[in-house]
Design a protein around this motif. Sequence first.
Motif, PDB file in Angstrom:
ATOM      1  N   PRO A 257      64.039  91.853  86.090  1.00  8.07           N
ATOM      2  CA  PRO A 257      64.229  90.551  85.422  1.00  8.07           C
ATOM      3  C   PRO A 257      62.906  89.915  85.023  1.00  8.07           C
ATOM      4  O   PRO A 257      62.805  89.285  83.956  1.00  8.07           O
ATOM      5  CB  PRO A 257      64.959  89.711  86.473  1.00  8.07           C
ATOM      6  N   LEU A 258      61.895  90.085  85.876  1.00  6.51           N
ATOM      7  CA  LEU A 258      60.595  89.472  85.621  1.00  6.51           C
ATOM      8  C   LEU A 258      59.966  90.013  84.338  1.00  6.51           C
ATOM      9  O   LEU A 258      59.563  89.246  83.463  1.00  6.51           O
ATOM     10  CB  LEU A 258      59.693  89.726  86.829  1.00  6.51           C
ATOM     11  N   ILE A 259      59.894  91.346  84.196  1.00  7.60           N
ATOM     12  CA  ILE A 259      59.224  91.922  83.034  1.00  7.60           C
ATOM     13  C   ILE A 259      60.013  91.664  81.751  1.00  7.60           C
ATOM     14  O   ILE A 259      59.434  91.444  80.680  1.00  7.60           O
ATOM     15  CB  ILE A 259      58.964  93.440  83.232  1.00  7.60           C
ATOM     16  N   LEU A 260      61.348  91.658  81.840  1.00  8.85           N
ATOM     17  CA  LEU A 260      62.165  91.370  80.659  1.00  8.85           C
ATOM     18  C   LEU A 260      61.913  89.952  80.164  1.00  8.85           C
ATOM     19  O   LEU A 260      61.714  89.723  78.957  1.00  8.85           O
ATOM     20  CB  LEU A 260      63.644  91.564  80.983  1.00  8.85           C
ATOM     21  N   ILE A 261      61.924  88.992  81.080  1.00 13.25           N
ATOM     22  CA  ILE A 261      61.733  87.590  80.686  1.00 13.25           C
ATOM     23  C   ILE A 261      60.320  87.351  80.166  1.00 13.25           C
ATOM     24  O   ILE A 261      60.113  86.659  79.156  1.00 13.25           O
ATOM     25  CB  ILE A 261      62.053  86.655  81.869  1.00 13.25           C
ATOM     26  N   LEU A 262      59.323  87.924  80.837  1.00 11.65           N
ATOM     27  CA  LEU A 262      57.934  87.772  80.384  1.00 11.65           C
ATOM     28  C   LEU A 262      57.761  88.279  78.955  1.00 11.65           C
ATOM     29  O   LEU A 262      57.200  87.584  78.089  1.00 11.65           O
ATOM     30  CB  LEU A 262      56.991  88.535  81.309  1.00 11.65           C
ATOM     31  N   ALA A 263      58.229  89.499  78.703  1.00  9.99           N
ATOM     32  CA  ALA A 263      58.031  90.121  77.394  1.00  9.99           C
ATOM     33  C   ALA A 263      58.770  89.354  76.303  1.00  9.99           C
ATOM     34  O   ALA A 263      58.230  89.131  75.207  1.00  9.99           O
ATOM     35  CB  ALA A 263      58.498  91.578  77.432  1.00  9.99           C
ATOM     36  N   ASN A 264      59.987  88.928  76.592  1.00 10.94           N
ATOM     37  CA  ASN A 264      60.777  88.230  75.574  1.00 10.94           C
ATOM     38  C   ASN A 264      60.203  86.849  75.269  1.00 10.94           C
ATOM     39  O   ASN A 264      60.151  86.427  74.113  1.00 10.94           O
ATOM     40  CB  ASN A 264      62.221  88.100  76.043  1.00 10.94           C
ATOM     41  N   SER A 265      59.769  86.141  76.289  1.00 10.50           N
ATOM     42  CA  SER A 265      59.214  84.795  76.080  1.00 10.50           C
ATOM     43  C   SER A 265      57.921  84.858  75.280  1.00 10.50           C
ATOM     44  O   SER A 265      57.691  84.056  74.368  1.00 10.50           O
ATOM     45  CB  SER A 265      58.978  84.108  77.431  1.00 10.50           C
ATOM     46  N   ASP A 266      57.067  85.813  75.607  1.00  9.84           N
ATOM     47  CA  ASP A 266      55.826  85.995  74.857  1.00  9.84           C
ATOM     48  C   ASP A 266      56.126  86.347  73.399  1.00  9.84           C
ATOM     49  O   ASP A 266      55.473  85.845  72.476  1.00  9.84           O
ATOM     50  CB  ASP A 266      54.986  87.092  75.509  1.00  9.84           C
ATOM     51  N   TYR A 267      57.129  87.185  73.189  1.00 15.13           N
ATOM     52  CA  TYR A 267      57.554  87.567  71.832  1.00 15.13           C
ATOM     53  C   TYR A 267      57.985  86.331  71.039  1.00 15.13           C
ATOM     54  O   TYR A 267      57.602  86.153  69.872  1.00 15.13           O
ATOM     55  CB  TYR A 267      58.696  88.573  71.939  1.00 15.13           C
ATOM     56  N   GLU A 268      58.777  85.465  71.668  1.00 12.09           N
ATOM     57  CA  GLU A 268      59.265  84.267  70.976  1.00 12.09           C
ATOM     58  C   GLU A 268      58.122  83.336  70.594  1.00 12.09           C
ATOM     59  O   GLU A 268      58.102  82.774  69.490  1.00 12.09           O
ATOM     60  CB  GLU A 268      60.265  83.529  71.861  1.00 12.09           C
ATOM     61  N   ILE A 269      57.176  83.166  71.509  1.00 11.92           N
ATOM     62  CA  ILE A 269      56.056  82.258  71.254  1.00 11.92           C
ATOM     63  C   ILE A 269      55.214  82.754  70.084  1.00 11.92           C
ATOM     64  O   ILE A 269      54.708  81.964  69.273  1.00 11.92           O
ATOM     65  CB  ILE A 269      55.185  82.112  72.513  1.00 11.92           C
TER      66      ILE A 269
END
Length: 481
Positions: A257-269
């Motif tokens: 869950p940690l790596i999925l959320i990190l990668a997706n949030s950075d992508y959105e920003i």
Amino acid sequence: MEKIKIENFGPVAKTVSDDDGFLAINRFTIFIGEQGSGKSTIVKLYSTLCWLEKDIARNCQKALVYKNKLYSDLPITSDNYSKTNIDFDIFLKLLRNQNIPIEYAYNKNMHIVYKGDCCEFDITCDTISMKINPQIYERTKSVFVSCYDSKFQIEDQDSFSYKCPKITYIPSERNVLSVVPSVDIDKIGSSVLLWTKNDVQDANNRFSDLFGTKKTILGGFHIQYDKEKNINYIKPKNSTIKTSINMSSSGLQSYLPLILILANSDYEIRQDISEKIKNNKNLISSIYKSAFIRTDIRMSFGIGIEKVKEEPFGDFYKNAYDAIAQIVNTGITNIDDNVKEYLNIVFRTYLNSRYVCIIEEPEQNLFPSSQIEVLNNLIHYTSSEDSKCVITTHSPHLLNFLNNYIYAGAKYISINEKDKRKILKIVDEHVLLKPGEICAYELKNGSVVNIFDKASNLIDSNLIDEYSIDGAEQFDRILEI
């Protein structure tokens, strides 16, 4: 930079610092201490007040445009930004959402002060008062008044430093989502876990954009996503066998869950502004359209009636308005670069423009070398401008490596190119940190103390040694017998 001061809130009796008790929340901020010492209480409280500030910043701009009131009886005007009380029940509701016991808020000696770029909050046992940065009025006014000029100009665009954050809180109980992927969060009653589950699903929906067909993690394991079954799989390196995440190791279950959320949030920003508008069209279209078209709104910003009767906006701003309409109505995001520049400035206080990532125990259930890989990913995925990573930990191992990255970062700035290449053979460039980017605090006996040593520009090495020395001392005592 946000700052927070806490007295008598749950297990936290007081925060101690040279800045009148205020704790700075920096580019990378770490809280270490024993279980039950109050680490999660502090970061949950910080998350709560970040969300409140974000909501007020957005609603302040809506209130300015629609001439509404904001959270209280205070009308939002250029002259009225003194402190005002807001409904204490709002604060209690936010605490419940973060799984913070509301009993903490009823301590008669409780006092919390939060200072952000947009808002300041002063909270006691029955009152929450706020003060809004008046620059948000001037900035919003300049954005919409400037639509009458024929050239690109927003007054004091950089003087108001607030940027709208994407805030994610990744709790320690995140591995529940891996162990029981179909769990009904409503039955658990955890808003934080529900938000985490939604963030994980958003990341899986975008899995191929983030990682392609697979992502390599933790020393060679691959993560994959089966869209039809809505299941993540783990495949060991050099193996044809894949295992569903609920059948994998506890460390991988915590890490996924940690790596999925990190990668997706950075992508959105990092998305182009036109993509951000496309993905937030309901949020954008009403406020922007009304600001251009409604006569009463234009007059509320001090634009005279004669001017209002004229063409609503200059050619440049008509192009910007048409670009938004194109994105919202058709999904076509190919717009002029100058218009993009304007829209980036307009919406950086309204659309997510930086990342605030708050994580409990990123090292959870992981071998020491894997803990460092997680630390490296935390630094990498929160490296966009003005983004922040705030973590709680029990691991002095992380403190050791943070010191390595700070020392390497400081040295990298002052050495020649040949030596820089030597540094990069030891550590990756993306994990190099500057001393001014780090804050570190220890929680002990109710106090929160700064453990960053100004003299060495490193986290206090004596403290790190103290965490590690007990076992060695015990061995020496046994050896003496």
